[in-house]
Enzyme design. Structure first.
Site, PDB file in Angstrom:
ATOM      1  N   ARG A 154      13.206  -0.594  13.874  1.00 54.82           N
ATOM      2  CA  ARG A 154      13.727  -0.715  12.517  1.00 54.82           C
ATOM      3  C   ARG A 154      12.620  -1.075  11.544  1.00 54.82           C
ATOM      4  NH1 ARG A 154      18.806  -0.857  10.017  1.00 54.82           N
ATOM      5  NH2 ARG A 154      20.410  -0.501  11.547  1.00 54.82           N
ATOM      6  N   HIS A 176      43.956 -14.164 -12.390  1.00 55.94           N
ATOM      7  CA  HIS A 176      43.251 -13.636 -11.226  1.00 55.94           C
ATOM      8  C   HIS A 176      43.960 -13.925  -9.899  1.00 55.94           C
ATOM      9  CE1 HIS A 176      40.132 -12.536 -13.981  1.00 55.94           C
ATOM     10  NE2 HIS A 176      39.952 -13.783 -14.345  1.00 55.94           N
ATOM     11  N   PRO A 218      32.349 -16.515   0.370  1.00 54.92           N
ATOM     12  CA  PRO A 218      32.814 -16.282   1.725  1.00 54.92           C
ATOM     13  C   PRO A 218      31.837 -15.543   2.629  1.00 54.92           C
ATOM     14  CG  PRO A 218      34.018 -14.924   0.117  1.00 54.92           C
ATOM     15  CD  PRO A 218      32.812 -15.455  -0.536  1.00 54.92           C
ATOM     16  N   GLU A 219      31.164 -16.278   3.444  1.00 55.74           N
ATOM     17  CA  GLU A 219      30.493 -15.688   4.610  1.00 55.74           C
ATOM     18  C   GLU A 219      31.301 -16.150   5.827  1.00 55.74           C
ATOM     19  OE1 GLU A 219      26.196 -16.040   4.710  1.00 55.74           O
ATOM     20  OE2 GLU A 219      26.117 -16.272   2.546  1.00 55.74           O
ATOM     21  N   ARG A 224      36.486 -11.173  -9.311  1.00 57.73           N
ATOM     22  CA  ARG A 224      35.715  -9.924  -9.389  1.00 57.73           C
ATOM     23  C   ARG A 224      36.385  -8.744  -8.704  1.00 57.73           C
ATOM     24  NH1 ARG A 224      29.633 -11.461  -7.961  1.00 57.73           N
ATOM     25  NH2 ARG A 224      29.231  -9.375  -8.750  1.00 57.73           N
TER      26      ARG A 224
END
Length: 278
Positions: free
Chosen positions: A157, A95, A2-3, A114
């Site tokens: 940065r 899960h 998931p992005e 996870r």
DNA sequence: CGGCCAACCTGTGCGC
DNA sequence: TGCGCACAGGTTGGCC
């Protein structure tokens, strides 16, 4: 996986089964994910009607008719499974940590091997101040995310551009895959210091980031329908990436022998073409 | 404050 | 077949 594009796809997939419907049953099957569930979690959800589902960064936001907002993050391995009304939902597995039963009969399961995912409850009217959301940068598909904005944020940065783009305070929703892909398309080395991307490179990068994400969302949308019809899994469509996961392969359009390299930056794999990205 | 790294947790795949 | 290690798409907290 998931992005931003995957989370967006999950939101769009959930909406038809949840929006306007009431949560008839909520089964919380363990006490915590990344964090403990809020007190009275299931109880506070049951009987509430879902008004709207939307995404902010990689968070799924589900607003309810009492002003509460269910905040969900999928972490690394979180996924949503939908069983449409009229079909027999499978028994929850090891899960499957939360099961939502809708009044119309759909069953939605949150599965996360996870357990880096999380769920929390916030208030619609103060959502911006919620600890999980208050420090997050602008949406990459929104108007605030411009060349000028990015340039300003990268100034001074000293971290590699790869790390800067993964920083959710600079821009929201980018993850390891789409950062690699965007930098590849932009011809910018992931090792380049962020400060040296400020200026023209940032101007160039912003529309590329948008395109990469929009293309992925479009592909997610096109595969979504099939997934819901077959086994109900959301968020697991396979994109075709130019460099991600392609160590040793020639990058598209590269005429030389230079192949995609894998390096490790702050503990995470970066894939890039050393010839095309400078 | 900026930047880096370990930690959270489970599963899988690979080399030996 | 088994063991140990590296690695997986995210985020945070602690340290220098």
């Amino acid at each position: 996986m998931p992005e931003l594009p995957e989370v967006e796809t999950v939101c769009r997939g959930l909406a038809p089964f949840m929006e306007g419907r009431t949560l008839a049953r909520v089964d919380q099957r363990r006490k915590d994910l990344r964090f403990p569930f809020p007190k009275q979690f299931a109880k506070r959800l049951v009987g509430r009607r879902v008004e709207r589902i939307r995404r902010r960064a990689k968070y799924i936001l589900i607003s309810l008719d009492d002003g509460a907002v269910l905040i969900i993050h999928l972490g690394m391995s979180g996924r949503m499974t939908i069983t449409p009304p009229g079909r027999c939902a499978p028994e929850p597995g090891k899960h499957d940590h939360v099961v939502f039963g809708m009044d119309a009969g759909a069953v939605i399961m949150f599965n996360d091997v996870r357990r880096f995912g999380l769920m929390d409850l916030g208030r619609e009217d103060t959502l911006d101040q919620h600890p999980l959301l208050c420090d997050i940068g602008p949406e990459p598909l929104g108007n605030v995310f411009s060349g000028a904005y990015l340039s300003e944020r990268l100034k001074g940065r000293k971290t590699p551009i790869k790390s800067a783009l993964l920083d959710q305070k600079i821009v929201a929703g980018l993850g390891n895959i789409y950062v690699c892909e965007a930098l590849y398309r932009a011809g910018i080395s992931p090792k380049r210091l962020a400060s040296t991307v400020a200026g023209v490179r940032a101007e160039r990068l912003v529309p590329i980031v948008r395109n990469v994400l929009e293309e992925a969302i479009a592909k997610g949308g096109s595969t979504l329908k099939d997934y819901v019809q077959t086994d109900g899994e959301l968020g697991y469509f396979q994109h075709e990436f130019a460099v991600y996961g392609r160590e040793g392969e020639p990058c598209p359009g590269c005429d030389c022998k230079t192949s995609v390299q894998r390096i490790v930056q702050s503990g995470r794999s970066t894939f890039y073409c050393a010839k095309r990205q400078r």
